[in-house]
Design a protein around this motif. Structure first.
Motif, short mmCIF file in Angstrom:
data_model
loop_
_atom_site.label_atom_id
_atom_site.label_comp_id
_atom_site.label_asym_id
_atom_site.label_seq_id
_atom_site.Cartn_x
_atom_site.Cartn_y
_atom_site.Cartn_z
N GLY A 48 0.83 -1.20 0.00
CA GLY A 48 0.00 0.00 0.00
C GLY A 48 0.86 1.25 0.00
N ARG A 49 0.26 2.32 -0.44
CA ARG A 49 1.00 3.56 -0.58
C ARG A 49 1.35 4.19 0.76
N LYS A 50 0.39 4.19 1.68
CA LYS A 50 0.61 4.85 2.96
C LYS A 50 1.71 4.17 3.77
N SER A 51 1.65 2.86 3.89
CA SER A 51 2.65 2.17 4.70
C SER A 51 4.03 2.23 4.06
N THR A 52 4.12 2.18 2.73
CA THR A 52 5.41 2.29 2.07
C THR A 52 5.98 3.69 2.24
N PHE A 53 5.11 4.71 2.14
CA PHE A 53 5.58 6.08 2.36
C PHE A 53 6.05 6.28 3.80
N LEU A 54 5.30 5.76 4.76
CA LEU A 54 5.71 5.90 6.15
C LEU A 54 7.05 5.20 6.41
N PHE A 55 7.25 4.03 5.81
CA PHE A 55 8.53 3.34 5.93
C PHE A 55 9.66 4.22 5.39
N CYS A 56 9.47 4.79 4.21
CA CYS A 56 10.49 5.66 3.62
C CYS A 56 10.76 6.87 4.50
N LEU A 57 9.69 7.47 5.03
CA LEU A 57 9.83 8.66 5.86
C LEU A 57 10.57 8.34 7.17
N ILE A 58 10.23 7.24 7.79
CA ILE A 58 10.86 6.88 9.06
C ILE A 58 12.34 6.54 8.86
N ILE A 59 12.65 5.73 7.85
CA ILE A 59 14.05 5.35 7.61
C ILE A 59 14.88 6.57 7.22
N SER A 60 14.34 7.44 6.38
CA SER A 60 15.10 8.64 6.01
C SER A 60 15.30 9.56 7.20
N SER A 61 14.31 9.67 8.05
CA SER A 61 14.44 10.51 9.25
C SER A 61 15.48 9.94 10.21
N ILE A 62 15.44 8.63 10.43
CA ILE A 62 16.41 7.99 11.33
C ILE A 62 17.82 8.17 10.81
N SER A 63 18.01 7.97 9.51
CA SER A 63 19.37 8.11 8.96
C SER A 63 19.85 9.56 9.04
N CYS A 64 18.96 10.52 8.91
CA CYS A 64 19.37 11.93 9.02
C CYS A 64 19.61 12.34 10.46
N VAL A 65 18.95 11.71 11.41
CA VAL A 65 19.22 12.00 12.83
C VAL A 65 20.56 11.40 13.23
N ILE A 66 20.90 10.23 12.72
CA ILE A 66 22.16 9.57 13.05
C ILE A 66 23.34 10.26 12.34
N LEU A 67 23.11 10.84 11.18
CA LEU A 67 24.17 11.41 10.35
C LEU A 67 25.09 12.39 11.09
N PRO A 68 24.61 13.37 11.85
CA PRO A 68 25.55 14.28 12.54
C PRO A 68 26.41 13.61 13.60
N PHE A 69 25.92 12.53 14.18
CA PHE A 69 26.68 11.85 15.22
C PHE A 69 27.81 11.00 14.67
N THR A 70 27.85 10.82 13.36
CA THR A 70 28.93 10.04 12.75
C THR A 70 30.12 10.91 12.36
N LYS A 71 30.02 12.23 12.56
CA LYS A 71 31.13 13.13 12.22
C LYS A 71 32.41 12.83 12.98
N PRO A 72 32.36 12.50 14.28
CA PRO A 72 33.62 12.23 15.00
C PRO A 72 34.38 11.02 14.47
N LEU A 73 33.71 10.16 13.75
CA LEU A 73 34.41 9.00 13.20
C LEU A 73 35.41 9.48 12.15
N ALA A 74 36.58 8.90 12.16
CA ALA A 74 37.64 9.34 11.24
C ALA A 74 37.30 9.03 9.79
N ASP A 75 36.59 7.95 9.57
CA ASP A 75 36.25 7.52 8.22
C ASP A 75 34.96 8.21 7.77
N GLY A 76 34.99 8.93 6.66
CA GLY A 76 33.81 9.62 6.16
C GLY A 76 32.84 8.70 5.44
#
Length: 176
Positions: free
Chosen positions: A102-130
């Motif tokens: 279904g469209r709604k559940s697939t969109f929510l999955f995309c929205l949640i995963i993209s949000s989680i990855s963007c929240v985690i993204l700034p915390f990976t800056k201290p890692l030496a490997d980009g």
């Protein structure tokens, strides 16, 4: 020669009548009494429109945020831009689960995963490997692009036929 394959002559008056009939139907589809205000005329329509505005805003925030922040992701700016652009080629894969789940559940999955990855993204800056940052940025961009492709299909389907084009135009204008 069978009679099925023979051409039947059509008179010029019949051709003109058919053209006028089709033109009449095309011009009657654009109802002047329908406006964007109709998206907010009733309480359910208002709630649906506000939800769609929120969805378009959230997915565009992630999508354009990753595009504009490509210089701050570890590694070469040009390589990162190329990788984030290449990730959009896989967006067509989101249409397969969209038809199954279904469209709604697939969109929510995309929205949640993209949000989680963007929240985690700034915390990976201290890692030496980009590379860790690039992976999270690519996952976020892929999911955001998938969310966009789903919204282009899902949003107009929520409204009556006469409002579909106007609703897509309105929601698309909200993200810019």
């Amino acid at each position: 020669n069978s009679p099925v394959h023979e051409k039947e002559e059509v008179s010029e008056s019949d051709k003109q009548e058919l053209i006028e009939s089709v033109e009449g139907r095309i011009s009657n589809d654009d109802d002047p009494n329908v406006s964007i205000i109709d998206l907010f005329r009733t309480t359910p329509a208002t709630m649906m429109s506000v939800g769609q505005i929120s969805a378009w805003f959230a997915i565009s925030l992630v999508y354009f945020g990753l595009i504009f922040d490509v210089k701050d992701i570890g590694g070469n700016e040009y390589v990162n831009s190329a990788l984030l652009a290449a990730v959009e080629l896989s967006v067509w894969l989101f249409f397969l689960p969209m038809n199954y789940f279904g469209r709604k559940s697939t969109f929510l999955f995309c929205l949640i995963i993209s949000s989680i990855s963007c929240v985690i993204l700034p915390f990976t800056k201290p890692l030496a490997d980009g590379n860790v940052q690039i992976v999270f940025a690519m996952v976020g961009k892929c999911m955001a692009a998938g969310g966009f492709s789903i919204l282009y299909t899902y949003s107009p389907e929520l409204y009556p036929t006469v409002l579909r084009g106007r609703s897509l135009l309105f929601h698309y204008s909200q993200l810019r």
